[in-house]
Design a protein around this motif. Structure first.
Motif, PDB file in Angstrom:
ATOM      1  N   LYS A   1     -32.705  66.359  41.395  1.00  0.00           N
ATOM      2  CA  LYS A   1     -32.666  65.225  42.310  1.00  0.00           C
ATOM      3  C   LYS A   1     -31.450  64.371  41.988  1.00  0.00           C
ATOM      4  O   LYS A   1     -31.263  63.945  40.855  1.00  0.00           O
ATOM      5  CB  LYS A   1     -33.943  64.402  42.184  1.00  0.00           C
TER       6      LYS A   1
ATOM      7  N   ASP B   1     -29.106  61.019  43.559  1.00  0.00           N
ATOM      8  CA  ASP B   1     -29.100  59.945  44.549  1.00  0.00           C
ATOM      9  C   ASP B   1     -27.789  59.934  45.324  1.00  0.00           C
ATOM     10  O   ASP B   1     -26.937  60.801  45.155  1.00  0.00           O
ATOM     11  CB  ASP B   1     -29.384  58.593  43.894  1.00  0.00           C
ATOM     12  N   GLU B   2     -27.614  58.926  46.192  1.00  0.00           N
ATOM     13  CA  GLU B   2     -26.441  58.881  47.066  1.00  0.00           C
ATOM     14  C   GLU B   2     -25.134  58.639  46.316  1.00  0.00           C
ATOM     15  O   GLU B   2     -24.062  58.907  46.834  1.00  0.00           O
ATOM     16  CB  GLU B   2     -26.622  57.806  48.148  1.00  0.00           C
ATOM     17  N   HIS B   3     -25.205  58.135  45.075  1.00  0.00           N
ATOM     18  CA  HIS B   3     -24.000  57.902  44.281  1.00  0.00           C
ATOM     19  C   HIS B   3     -23.656  59.098  43.393  1.00  0.00           C
ATOM     20  O   HIS B   3     -22.688  59.053  42.642  1.00  0.00           O
ATOM     21  CB  HIS B   3     -24.174  56.660  43.404  1.00  0.00           C
ATOM     22  N   GLY B   4     -24.447  60.147  43.453  1.00  0.00           N
ATOM     23  CA  GLY B   4     -24.197  61.333  42.645  1.00  0.00           C
ATOM     24  C   GLY B   4     -24.788  61.253  41.254  1.00  0.00           C
ATOM     25  O   GLY B   4     -24.422  62.020  40.377  1.00  0.00           O
TER      26      GLY B   4
END
Length: 150
Positions: free
Chosen positions: A10, A12-15
């Motif tokens: 998993k 997130d949008e920031h990597g």
């Protein structure tokens, strides 16, 4: 191998990789004790003005070093940089350490600057800061931090 499926990591949008918090922390008591000894050493270095040798603070720092070695626990790089290896003092600017920036090169280019920390015992630590002023140790980089999800 065909029957086994791997779970996707998993992100997130920031990597940033999201990982579950650890169920147990090994050597938790040792790490708490090391943290406590470091805070005691720093506190007694700052507070005690009468004791120029910082005997009590140095004793706490020496115990920290001995416990760290006996339990084979690793200290963070930032914590290691704040302790003098020669006299076991906590390095606090303008109290137990003098700071300076030197440039010993013939050309005096900014690339060759070195941060010099000189302890009151005479031991010096030198850190190159000219080549990459924004350098951070591996453990201090924000990209290497893991965020735990609930």
């Amino acid at each position: 191998m065909a029957g086994k499926s791997k779970r996707a990591a998993k992100v997130d949008e920031h990597g940033v990789l999201l990982v579950a918090p650890p169920k147990t922390i090994s050597n938790k008591e040792h790490l708490q004790r090391l943290n406590y000894l470091f805070h005691l050493s720093t506190f007694h270095t700052i507070v005690n003005d009468q004791d120029e040798n910082n005997a009590l603070a140095r004793m706490y720092a020496k115990n920290l070093d001995l416990i760290q070695k006996k339990t084979k626990s690793s200290l963070a790089p930032g914590l290691k940089r704040t302790l003098c290896k020669a006299c076991q003092r906590t390095l606090i600017p303008n109290r137990t350490v003098r700071l300076g920036v030197l440039n010993d090169s013939k050309q005096k280019t900014p690339v060759n600057r070195v941060l010099v920390l000189e302890c009151t015992c005479g031991k010096t630590k030198r850190f190159p800061i000219g080549k990459n002023p924004s350098y951070q140790a591996h453990g201090e980089k924000a990209s290497n931090l893991f965020f735990f999800q609930k």
